[in-house]
Design a protein around this motif. Structure first.
Motif, PDB file in Angstrom:
ATOM      1  N   LYS A 136       0.830  -1.196   0.000  1.00  0.00           N
ATOM      2  CA  LYS A 136       0.000   0.000   0.000  1.00  0.00           C
ATOM      3  C   LYS A 136       0.868   1.251   0.000  1.00  0.00           C
ATOM      4  N   GLU A 140      -2.033   5.324   2.325  1.00  0.00           N
ATOM      5  CA  GLU A 140      -2.996   4.255   2.577  1.00  0.00           C
ATOM      6  C   GLU A 140      -2.613   3.376   3.765  1.00  0.00           C
ATOM      7  N   ALA A 183      -6.942   9.903   2.621  1.00  0.00           N
ATOM      8  CA  ALA A 183      -5.999   9.495   1.581  1.00  0.00           C
ATOM      9  C   ALA A 183      -6.490   9.971   0.229  1.00  0.00           C
TER      10      ALA A 183
END
Length: 301
Positions: A136, A140, A183
């Motif tokens: 990720k 994230e 995000a």
């Protein structure tokens, strides 16, 4: 014959402590033993001395935040996640921070009435490991959070994605916390103007009356401060709509709307109260926002 028996008896008496010492001898410590060591940090007493709260962390892995009733010995425990590595020292920082870049710590704070405890928490190691496995992006990755203990009810509530929080030292059972930014991964971030740092935008600020379960929220907040008596909340806005930026104040309780102390295009930061909490100073480049780089002025409210 009798003399020999007595000698044997005395020999057994002398040998007995040696055998006991041999059985109770402890082995020397090994490197692997350090993995089981746990350290106490951020220990805090409630104002009435009824409750003790602290973090308990191993060398590796998840720790706990523990609240103990000092009258009954009963405890409430919540997973506090894994301590992150210390931040890298800032090469541009002229004066090193006190203590240097040592181990990160959780923060715990009781409300003045001793009914609630708030504690910061970190992501659990399993969550972080899974996110890394899934490759990720940094925005994230699991974020820090908050745990709110209702000590009268003996229960805890977790709040996800919390960057920082404040509890007034005196006054009502209030708490304010700033959420992590959501995000967002734009296709290609716009480059920062020459001579200026890339702009940083705010996120949601939550103000909650813990006793009444009443909540207010404020968008695009980059910085905030509560007075020690919990009477006033002041916050700075950094929005993508720069004309809505500014510093705003309002009574922490009641239905009054925020009043702008200074507003308009520009950056607002460094909210700082004086010792008596009757005056507030802050920085803003509002009047020079179009310059490269802009120059900030000091304002006093």
């Amino acid at each position: 014959m009798r003399v020999r028996t007595v000698l044997r008896f005395h020999f057994l008496i002398l040998a007995l402590p040696v055998c006991i010492l041999a059985q109770n001898a402890k082995r020397p410590l090994a490197w692997k033993d350090a993995d089981n060591w746990r350290s106490i940090q951020s220990q805090t007493l409630s104002r009435d001395g009824h409750w003790l709260a602290y973090g308990l962390f191993p060398q590796e892995g998840d720790g706990e935040v523990i609240v103990r009733d000092l009258r009954t010995g009963k405890e409430l425990r919540e997973n506090a996640g894994t301590l992150p590595p210390p931040p890298e020292p800032d090469p541009e920082e002229l004066t090193p921070r006190e203590g240097g870049p040592q181990t990160m710590r959780i923060r715990v704070a009781f409300t003045a009435d001793g009914r609630f405890l708030l504690s910061s928490v970190y992501p659990r190691q399993a969550e972080t490991d899974q996110a890394k496995k899934e490759k990720k992006k940094p925005e994230e990755m699991p974020k820090n959070g908050l745990v709110v203990f209702d000590l009268n009810a003996g229960k805890a509530t977790r709040v996800a994605d919390v960057r920082s929080f404040q509890v007034p030292e005196r006054g009502p059972a209030l708490a304010a916390w700033l959420k992590e930014s959501k995000a967002e991964a734009p296709a290609k971030p716009a480059p920062a103007p020459r001579g200026r740092a890339r702009p940083e935008f705010g996120s949601e600020l939550v103000l909650q009356d813990l006793a009444q379960s009443q909540t207010k929220t404020f968008p695009d907040v980059i910085e905030f401060t509560l007075t020690k008596d919990g009477a006033t909340l002041v916050y700075a806005v950094a929005s993508r709509k720069s004309e809505t930026n500014g510093v705003f104040a309002l009574p922490a309780k009641g239905e009054a709307q925020p009043a702008a102390l200074l507003a308009g295009k520009g950056k607002y930061s460094k909210l700082t109260w004086d010792l008596k909490q009757t005056r507030l100073a802050f920085l803003s480049d509002r009047d020079d926002a179009d310059s490269k780089p802009p120059k900030a002025r000091l304002y006093l409210w």
